[in-house]
Write a protein that holds these residues in place. Structure first.
Motif, short mmCIF file in Angstrom:
data_model
loop_
_atom_site.label_atom_id
_atom_site.label_comp_id
_atom_site.label_asym_id
_atom_site.label_seq_id
_atom_site.Cartn_x
_atom_site.Cartn_y
_atom_site.Cartn_z
N LYS A 21 34.77 -70.62 -95.48
CA LYS A 21 35.42 -69.80 -96.51
C LYS A 21 35.28 -70.46 -97.88
N LYS A 22 35.55 -71.77 -97.95
CA LYS A 22 35.45 -72.48 -99.23
C LYS A 22 34.01 -72.57 -99.71
N ALA A 23 33.06 -72.69 -98.79
CA ALA A 23 31.65 -72.75 -99.18
C ALA A 23 31.20 -71.41 -99.77
N GLU A 24 31.65 -70.32 -99.18
CA GLU A 24 31.31 -69.00 -99.72
C GLU A 24 31.91 -68.81 -101.11
N GLU A 25 33.16 -69.25 -101.30
CA GLU A 25 33.79 -69.15 -102.61
C GLU A 25 33.06 -70.00 -103.64
N SER A 26 32.60 -71.17 -103.21
CA SER A 26 31.88 -72.06 -104.11
C SER A 26 30.53 -71.48 -104.51
N GLN A 27 29.87 -70.81 -103.57
CA GLN A 27 28.58 -70.18 -103.87
C GLN A 27 28.76 -69.05 -104.88
N GLN A 49 23.91 -73.05 -95.10
CA GLN A 49 24.65 -72.46 -96.21
C GLN A 49 25.26 -73.51 -97.13
N PHE A 50 25.43 -74.74 -96.63
CA PHE A 50 26.07 -75.81 -97.39
C PHE A 50 25.10 -76.57 -98.30
N VAL A 51 23.81 -76.30 -98.21
CA VAL A 51 22.82 -77.05 -98.99
C VAL A 51 23.07 -76.82 -100.49
N GLY A 52 23.11 -77.92 -101.22
CA GLY A 52 23.35 -77.86 -102.66
C GLY A 52 24.80 -78.01 -103.06
N LEU A 53 25.72 -77.96 -102.11
CA LEU A 53 27.14 -78.10 -102.41
C LEU A 53 27.57 -79.56 -102.26
N THR A 54 28.67 -79.91 -102.89
CA THR A 54 29.24 -81.25 -102.76
C THR A 54 30.56 -81.15 -102.03
N PHE A 55 30.71 -81.92 -100.97
CA PHE A 55 31.94 -81.98 -100.19
C PHE A 55 32.55 -83.35 -100.36
N ASN A 56 33.87 -83.39 -100.53
CA ASN A 56 34.60 -84.65 -100.56
C ASN A 56 35.19 -84.85 -99.18
N VAL A 57 34.57 -85.74 -98.40
CA VAL A 57 34.95 -85.96 -97.00
C VAL A 57 35.90 -87.14 -96.91
N TYR A 58 37.02 -86.92 -96.24
CA TYR A 58 38.05 -87.96 -96.11
C TYR A 58 37.65 -88.94 -95.01
N ASN A 59 37.71 -90.25 -95.31
CA ASN A 59 37.33 -91.25 -94.32
C ASN A 59 38.54 -92.00 -93.77
N GLY A 60 39.74 -91.49 -94.01
CA GLY A 60 40.95 -92.14 -93.53
C GLY A 60 41.65 -92.93 -94.61
N GLN A 61 40.97 -93.16 -95.72
CA GLN A 61 41.56 -93.91 -96.82
C GLN A 61 41.35 -93.21 -98.16
N LYS A 62 40.15 -92.68 -98.36
CA LYS A 62 39.83 -92.00 -99.60
C LYS A 62 38.78 -90.92 -99.34
N PHE A 63 38.54 -90.10 -100.34
CA PHE A 63 37.53 -89.04 -100.23
C PHE A 63 36.19 -89.56 -100.73
N ILE A 64 35.15 -89.40 -99.93
CA ILE A 64 33.80 -89.83 -100.27
C ILE A 64 33.00 -88.58 -100.65
N PRO A 65 32.40 -88.52 -101.84
CA PRO A 65 31.60 -87.34 -102.21
C PRO A 65 30.27 -87.34 -101.44
#
Length: 92
Positions: free
Chosen positions: A17-23, A43-59
């Motif tokens: 849902k968020k990827a579609e909104e971002s597109q 569908q996610f190609v070209g988007l940036t996700f901030n993935v949580y690693n348990g301590q901080k979000f990694i872009p």
């Protein structure tokens, strides 16, 4: 052990849902995600996700080579600072 082929890849619905909104341009910036288990789709190609690693979000900027992998593969949870013995040898 991989997921069964007939089930298809696992992706959390909120990510789709968020990827579609971002597109469409509604969602600016990176998409925050706690789902390290989700598979990266074309569908996610070209988007940036901030993935949580348990301590901080990694872009994580998604490229074509990442399709089929999991988000968790690109946001490491552990930091390796080297062995303690290596540090002692450098001091002397």
């Amino acid at each position: 052990m991989p997921r069964s082929v007939w089930k298809g890849p696992f992706v959390d619905r909120y990510l789709l849902k968020k990827a579609e909104e971002s597109q469409e341009g509604k969602h600016k910036g990176g998409i925050k995600s706690w789902s390290r288990r989700s598979t990266i789709l074309p569908q996610f190609v070209g988007l940036t996700f901030n993935v949580y690693n348990g301590q901080k979000f990694i872009p994580v900027h998604v490229t074509e080579d990442m399709v089929g992998h999991k988000f968790g593969e690109f946001s490491p949870t552990r930091s390796y600072y080297g062995h303690g013995a290596d540090k002692k040898a450098k001091r002397k």
